[in-house]
Design a protein around this motif. Structure first.
Motif, mmCIF file in Angstrom:
data_model
loop_
_atom_site.group_PDB
_atom_site.id
_atom_site.type_symbol
_atom_site.label_atom_id
_atom_site.label_comp_id
_atom_site.label_asym_id
_atom_site.label_seq_id
_atom_site.Cartn_x
_atom_site.Cartn_y
_atom_site.Cartn_z
ATOM 1 N N THR A 5 0.820 -1.203 0.000
ATOM 2 C CA THR A 5 0.000 0.000 0.000
ATOM 3 C C THR A 5 0.846 1.241 0.000
ATOM 4 O O THR A 5 1.976 1.247 0.441
ATOM 5 C CB THR A 5 -0.897 0.059 1.240
ATOM 6 O OG1 THR A 5 -0.066 0.175 2.389
ATOM 7 C CG2 THR A 5 -1.778 -1.150 1.352
ATOM 8 N N HIS A 7 -0.197 5.450 0.680
ATOM 9 C CA HIS A 7 -1.253 6.405 0.974
ATOM 10 C C HIS A 7 -0.845 7.771 0.451
ATOM 11 O O HIS A 7 0.256 8.233 0.718
ATOM 12 C CB HIS A 7 -1.462 6.451 2.490
ATOM 13 C CG HIS A 7 -2.556 7.368 2.936
ATOM 14 N ND1 HIS A 7 -3.851 6.943 3.016
ATOM 15 C CD2 HIS A 7 -2.534 8.652 3.325
ATOM 16 C CE1 HIS A 7 -4.591 7.955 3.450
ATOM 17 N NE2 HIS A 7 -3.811 8.998 3.647
ATOM 18 N N ILE A 144 -8.397 -1.133 3.224
ATOM 19 C CA ILE A 144 -8.472 -0.564 1.875
ATOM 20 C C ILE A 144 -9.555 -1.321 1.113
ATOM 21 O O ILE A 144 -9.611 -2.549 1.167
ATOM 22 C CB ILE A 144 -7.115 -0.703 1.155
ATOM 23 C CG1 ILE A 144 -6.043 0.077 1.908
ATOM 24 C CG2 ILE A 144 -7.225 -0.257 -0.297
ATOM 25 C CD1 ILE A 144 -4.649 -0.249 1.473
ATOM 26 N N ARG A 166 -8.846 5.576 0.806
ATOM 27 C CA ARG A 166 -8.411 4.183 0.889
ATOM 28 C C ARG A 166 -9.290 3.313 -0.012
ATOM 29 O O ARG A 166 -9.723 2.236 0.365
ATOM 30 C CB ARG A 166 -8.475 3.699 2.338
ATOM 31 C CG ARG A 166 -7.440 4.344 3.224
ATOM 32 C CD ARG A 166 -7.579 3.986 4.692
ATOM 33 N NE ARG A 166 -8.930 4.062 5.234
ATOM 34 C CZ ARG A 166 -9.565 5.187 5.587
ATOM 35 N NH1 ARG A 166 -8.982 6.343 5.443
ATOM 36 N NH2 ARG A 166 -10.775 5.138 6.089
#
Length: 184
Positions: A5, A7, A144, A166
Motif C-alpha cells: 500500500t 497512501h 483498503i 483508501r
C-alpha cells in the motif's frame, strides 16, 4: 504477487503527514475477496498462493464449494508447469495455498479483521455501492477497499463509503492465475 500500500495525502496538515507515515507501514496480511465467480476465485487463489490469509465470500455455500473446487483444479494446472521437476514441492504449494484460504457467506462478519477488500461481483453500480456502504460500517479504518470493475467509475463506488482515500480499482485480467497483469 504481493499486495502493498501507499497512501497519498491531499493536505499538508500534521494529521495528513501522520496518516501517510502510518499507511506506509501497513502491510497487507488479510485479504477478503467478495464474489466467488471466475474472477473472484482467481483473485483469491493468487492472494492465497502469495502467502496472504484470504477469505472468499459469496452468497451461498454451494457457490463457494464450486469456487474452491475450481481453485484446486487451477492450482493443479499451475503446479504441473511451475513444479514439473519437483512434484513434492508442487503438492506442498497446493496444500499451503489451500490452508491460506477460507470461505464465508457473511461479508460483514469477516471484514472486521481484513486489510484489503477486493470486490468482484456483478457489474451493477447500485449493487456494488450497497455492498461497499454496508462493509464500510464493519471494516476497520485502515482497511483498503478495491473493486475489480472494468466499466464503472471508481469515484462513484468510493463515494458510497467514508474511505475515499483508501479506495481504488484493481482490475485483474482473466484468467487471473495466468495473467501477470493488473490495472491499478
Amino acid at each position: 504477487m504481493a499486495f502493498a500500500t501507499r497512501h497519498f495525502a491531499r493536505a499538508s496538515s500534521s494529521s495528513a503527514v501522520a496518516a501517510t507515515a502510518a499507511a506506509k507501514k501497513l502491510l497487507i496480511k488479510h485479504v477478503t475477496v467478495i464474489g466467488g465467480g471466475l474472477m473472484g476465485a482467481g483473485i483469491a487463489q493468487v492472494a492465497a498462493a502469495s502467502g496472504h490469509t484470504v477469505v472468499l465470500v459469496d452468497q451461498s455455500d454451494e457457490i463457494l464449494k464450486k469456487s474452491t473446487k475450481g481453485i484446486e483444479e487451477s492450482l493443479k494446472r499451475v503446479t504441473k508447469k511451475k513444479f514439473a521437476d519437483k512434484p513434492e514441492a508442487g503438492a506442498e504449494f497446493i496444500e499451503k495455498t489451500l490452508k491460506n484460504l477460507t470461505t464465508n457467506t457473511d461479508a460483514a462478519a469477516v471484514v472486521h479483521s481484513t486489510d484489503l477488500v477486493i470486490e468482484a461481483i456483478v457489474e451493477n453500480l447500485e449493487v456494488k455501492n450497497e455492498l461497499f456502504k454496508r462493509l464500510d460500517k464493519f471494516a476497520p479504518d485502515h482497511t483498503i477497499f478495491a473493486s475489480n470493475t472494468s466499466s464503472l467509475q471508481i469515484t462513484n463506488l468510493a463515494n458510497s463509503t467514508t474511505r475515499q482515500d483508501r479506495f481504488g480499482g484493481l482490475h485483474f485480467f482473466n484468467p487471473v492465475p495466468m495473467m501477470k497483469l493488473v490495472e491499478v
